[in-house]
Design an enzyme around this catalytic site. Structure first.
Site, PDB file in Angstrom:
ATOM      1  N   ASP A 136      11.937   7.998   0.502  1.00 24.59           N
ATOM      2  CA  ASP A 136      12.852   6.933   0.870  1.00 24.59           C
ATOM      3  C   ASP A 136      14.202   7.590   1.129  1.00 24.59           C
ATOM      4  OD1 ASP A 136      13.959   4.234   1.021  1.00 24.59           O
ATOM      5  OD2 ASP A 136      12.259   3.661  -0.237  1.00 24.59           O
TER       6      ASP A 136
ATOM      7  N   ASP B 204      16.079   3.318   4.660  1.00 21.07           N
ATOM      8  CA  ASP B 204      16.589   2.045   4.151  1.00 21.07           C
ATOM      9  C   ASP B 204      17.644   1.467   5.097  1.00 21.07           C
ATOM     10  OD1 ASP B 204      16.439   0.398   1.635  1.00 21.07           O
ATOM     11  OD2 ASP B 204      18.596   0.753   1.631  1.00 21.07           O
TER      12      ASP B 204
ATOM     13  N   GLU C 272      13.759   0.738   8.212  1.00 24.09           N
ATOM     14  CA  GLU C 272      13.850  -0.668   7.783  1.00 24.09           C
ATOM     15  C   GLU C 272      14.993  -1.300   8.567  1.00 24.09           C
ATOM     16  OE1 GLU C 272      14.394  -3.268   3.700  1.00 24.09           O
ATOM     17  OE2 GLU C 272      15.736  -1.633   4.185  1.00 24.09           O
TER      18      GLU C 272
ATOM     19  N   HIS D  90       8.349  -3.832  -2.097  1.00 24.56           N
ATOM     20  CA  HIS D  90       9.039  -4.042  -3.385  1.00 24.56           C
ATOM     21  C   HIS D  90      10.120  -5.118  -3.305  1.00 24.56           C
ATOM     22  CE1 HIS D  90      11.561  -1.481  -1.012  1.00 24.56           C
ATOM     23  NE2 HIS D  90      12.569  -1.685  -1.845  1.00 24.56           N
ATOM     24  N   ASP D  91      10.413  -5.615  -2.095  1.00 23.60           N
ATOM     25  CA  ASP D  91      11.420  -6.669  -1.929  1.00 23.60           C
ATOM     26  C   ASP D  91      10.799  -8.034  -1.662  1.00 23.60           C
ATOM     27  OD1 ASP D  91      13.531  -4.805  -2.077  1.00 23.60           O
ATOM     28  OD2 ASP D  91      13.516  -4.485   0.093  1.00 23.60           O
TER      29      ASP D  91
END
Ligand code: TEU
Length: 559
Positions: A103, A203, A260, A334-335
Site C-alpha cells: 500500500d 491510496d 484508489e 477494509h473500508d
C-alpha cells in the site's frame, strides 16, 4: 498459477487477495495481527490460488487511521514486526509464486512524520511540503470538509496558519506542487522496489493534484459540503502519474499499479489506464459502492439498491474500458461493509449461495478481481449494536457529530451497522475456537459470533463451501482465456432479479446466469441464447438447464 508473473500485462489474468494486517493473524498474543502471523497463513492463499497479496499499510505509524497515517515510510511499525519479518513475508510469497503489492499512502503523511514536524516551522525549507494557508475572515482558508467529519483545515498556534488535512488532522496533505516532495516519494518507492516488492496499491492517488487556487466549493443546496469536493482530480494529475511511472520505472519493471480514485469517472479511468500513456494499470472506482446511498447525501444516507442500477454501472465500466485500459473488480475492502451482507443475503438460509453467486458475477466480469480477506469464507458484517464496540475514527467521529446535530441515535447506529468500516475489520475467522483462532490474547475488535459456522477450517474441509467456489473461479480464470479476454455483453438489463451476461471470443461463449435475489426468478425462453449443448460450470445448486432459478442460484454455461 500463471507462468510468468513479471511479463508485461501479467496482472490481466491475476487475482489479488487483500490482507488487512491488523485483523488477519496475531502471532504474539497482543490481540493485533502482525507480519509473522501473515507469513504463517500463506498456505491459505496458496490453496485459494491467488496470484498477488496486497498488504494494507504496515509502515511506522501512530495508528490514528490504522496505519494510513505514516510517520516513517522506510520502516515497519513494531506492532506488526520488523523489516526482517517483511522480507520473510516477501520471500514466503515468492516461494509460492505469489507477488506482493505494498500500500502506498502519499497523498498525506502522519503529523508525526519528520517532514511535517519540520514543516511546522514557518522558516523551514520544508514549510512548502504541506498546504499551509493564513486564516480567512478569522476562520479556515476554505469551506472544505474532511472525510472524517469537521473542517479539512487545522489551526496551528505556533505560526497562526492552518494546514490542510482531507482526512484526519493527524493526516496532513502533502503538497505535490513542490518537486522536492515528488522526488522524495519516488526515491522511497525505488527503495521498496529494490527490496523486492511487485507493485503498489495507491491510496487516494487522484487527490495528489489539487487546484492550487483552492477554490471555494459551494455546498449543494440544503446540506453540508461533501468531502473530497475541490481536492481531487486536479489539473496536474496525469503529469504527476506519468512522472512517477517514469521516475520509479513502474511500467519498465512490470510492477502492478492500482490507484484508489474516489470520484473518478469511466472517462478519467480510461485515460489513466491507457497503457500508451504510462500512468497506472488499473483504478478502483467508487461508483458501484455509492449506489446504496441517497444521491449526493454521502455514505451514511442509506438507500435500497435496485439490481438494474448495479448491473448498469458495472456494464458501463466494462464498455468504457473494453478497447483501452483495464478494470479492477471488487465488492469488498477494509473500508466497505461485507459484500454478502450488503449485496447478498447473510441469513443462515441464503448466506452460502449468495456469497457464491456474488463471486461468480464479479469474477466473470472483465478485469482483475480483488478478494478481501474473509470474503472467500462469506464473512458477514460485524453486527455491533453499541457505539462502544466500534474502533474506527470515522465511525466514532460520525456518531459524536451526528448526535450533536440532533440526529436520532437509532438512525446513526443503523447507518454504522450498515456502512461502518469496522464491519470489514473484525478478525479473520480461521477456526470455530476462541477468537476464531486469530489471537491467544484479547482481539482489538471482537471476533464475530458466527465463527462456529463461518471459518476457514470448516470451509477448506467442505468441498461445497464458499471457499472452494472462489478457488474454482480463480482456477477458471487461469485456465479459460475467455474469462480474461472475452468481450462483455449485458443481457436483460432491466430484469429486477437476475444478472445475465455473456463473455465472448470468436465462437467461444460463456453465459452467466445469476439470480441475485432471495426469491425464485424466471427467465423467459427466447430472451437469452439457447442453452442446448452447453456445459454447465460452477453451479450453486447442481447442474441444470432450467430457466427458473432458485434464490441466489447461479451457473456458467460454456459453449
Ligand atoms: O480511503 C479513501 C477514501 O476516500 C474512502 O475509502 C474512505 O476511507 C471511506 O470511504 C470513508 O468513508 C483510503 C483508505 O482506503 C482508507 O482506509 C483511509 O482511511 C483513507 O484513504 C485515508 O488514508
Amino acid at each position: 498459477m500463471t507462468a510468468d508473473l513479471r511479463a508485461p500485462g501479467w496482472w490481466r489474468d491475476a487475482v489479488v487477495y487483500q490482507v488487512y494486517p491488523r485483523s488477519f493473524q496475531d502471532s504474539d498474543g497482543d490481540g493485533i495481527g502482525d507480519l509473522p502471523g501473515i507469513t504463517s497463513r500463506l498456505d491459505h492463499l496458496g490453496l485459494l490460488g491467488v496470484d498477488v497479496l496486497w498488504l494494507s499499510p504496515v509502515y511506522r505509524s501512530p495508528m490514528d487511521d490504522n496505519g494510513y497515517d505514516i510517520s516513517d515510510y522506510d520502516d515497519v511499525d513494531p506492532l506488526f514486526g520488523t523489516l526482517a519479518d517483511l522480507d520473510d513475508l516477501v520471500a514466503g510469497c515468492h516461494q509460492r509464486g505469489i507477488r506482493l503489492v505494498m500500500d502506498l499512502v502519499v497523498n498525506h503523511t502522519s503529523d508525526e512524520h519528520a517532514w511535517f514536524q519540520e514543516s511546522r516551522d514557518p522558516a523551514s525549507p520544508k514549510r512548502d511540503w504541506y498546504w499551509w494557508r493564513p486564516p480567512r475572515d478569522g476562520g479556515p482558508p476554505t469551506n472544505w470538509e474532511s472525510v472524517f467529519s469537521g473542517p479539512a483545515w487545522e489551526y496551528d498556534e505556533r505560526s497562526g496558519e492552518y494546514y490542510l488535512h482531507v482526512f484526519s488532522p493527524k493526516q496532513p496533505d502533502l503538497n505535490w506542487e513542490n518537486p522536492e516532495v515528488r522526488e522524495a516519494v519516488y526515491a522511497m518507492m525505488r527503495r521498496w522496489v529494490a527490496r523486492g516488492v511487485d507493485g503498489f496499491r495507491m491510496d487516494v492517488i487522484n487527490l495528489i493534484s489539487k487546484d492550487p487556487s483552492l477554490p471555494e466549493v459551494a455546498p449543494p443546496p440544503g446540506r453540508a459540503l461533501g468531502p473530497l469536493q475541490g481536492v481531487s482530480n486536479g489539473p496536474r494529475l496525469h503529469e504527476f502519474l506519468q512522472e512517477m511511472n517514469r521516475e520509479v520505472g513502474l511500467t519498465e519493471h512490470h510492477l502492478l499499479t492500482v490507484g484508489e480514485m474516489p470520484g473518478s469517472t469511466v472517462a478519467l479511468a480510461r485515460e489513466v489506464t491507457d497503457p500508451a500513456r504510462r500512468e497506472l494499470d488499473m483504478v478502483f472506482t467508487f461508483e458501484h459502492v455509492g449506489l446504496d446511498e441517497q444521491p449526493g447525501e454521502g455514505k451514511w444516507a442509506l438507500r435500497g439498491l435496485p439490481l438494474p442500477e448495479l448491473k448498469a454501472n458495472l456494464a458501463g465500466w466494462q464498455e468504457g474500458l473494453a478497447d483501452v485500459g483495464w478494470n479492477s473488480l471488487y465488492w469488498d475492502n477494509h473500508d466497505q461493509p461485507r459484500a454478502v451482507s450488503r449485496f447478498g443475503d447473510d441469513s443462515p438460509e441464503h448466506r452460502v449461495a449468495s456469497a457464491k453467486t456474488l463471486a461468480t458475477v464479479l469474477h466473470l466480469h472483465r478485469g482483475t478481481p480483488y478478494v478481501y480477506q474473509g470474503e472467500e469464507l462469506g464473512m458477514t458484517n460485524a453486527g455491533f449494536s453499541s457505539i462502544e464496540e466500534y474502533a474506527d475514527l470515522e465511525s466514532l467521529n460520525l456518531h459524536r457529530d451526528a448526535l450533536a446535530r440532533g440526529l436520532p441515535e437509532a438512525q446513526v447506529m443503523r447507518s454504522l451497522g450498515t456502512k461502518g468500516r469496522d464491519n470489514a475489520r473484525t478478525p479473520m475467522q480461521w477456526t470455530s475456537g476462541e477468537h476464531g483462532g486469530f489471537t491467544t490474547g484479547t482481539p482489538w475488535l471482537p471476533a464475530h459470533a458466527n465463527r462456529d459456522v463461518v471459518n476457514a477450517e470448516a470451509a477448506v474441509a467442505d468441498p461445497d463451501s464458499v471457499f472452494h467456489h472462489y478457488r474454482r473461479l480463480i482456477e477458471l480464470r487461469h485456465t479459460e482465456p475467455v474469462v480474461v479476454d472475452g468481450r462483455f455483453t449485458l443481457l436483460l438489463p432491466d430484469h429486477p432479479q437476475v444478472w445475465v451476461f455473456t463473455r465472448t471470443v470468436a465462437d467461444r461463449v460463456l453465459l452467466v446466469l445469476a439470480n441475485c435475489s432471495s426469491t425464485p426468478a424466471t427467465i423467459e425462453v427466447g430472451s437469452i441464447p439457447d442453452l442446448t449443448g452447453s456445459e454447465v460450470l460452477l453451479p450453486t445448486h447442481g447442474p441444470s438447464y432450467d430457466l427458473r432459478l432458485r434464490p441466489w442460484e447461479s451457473r456458467i454455461h460454456r459453449r
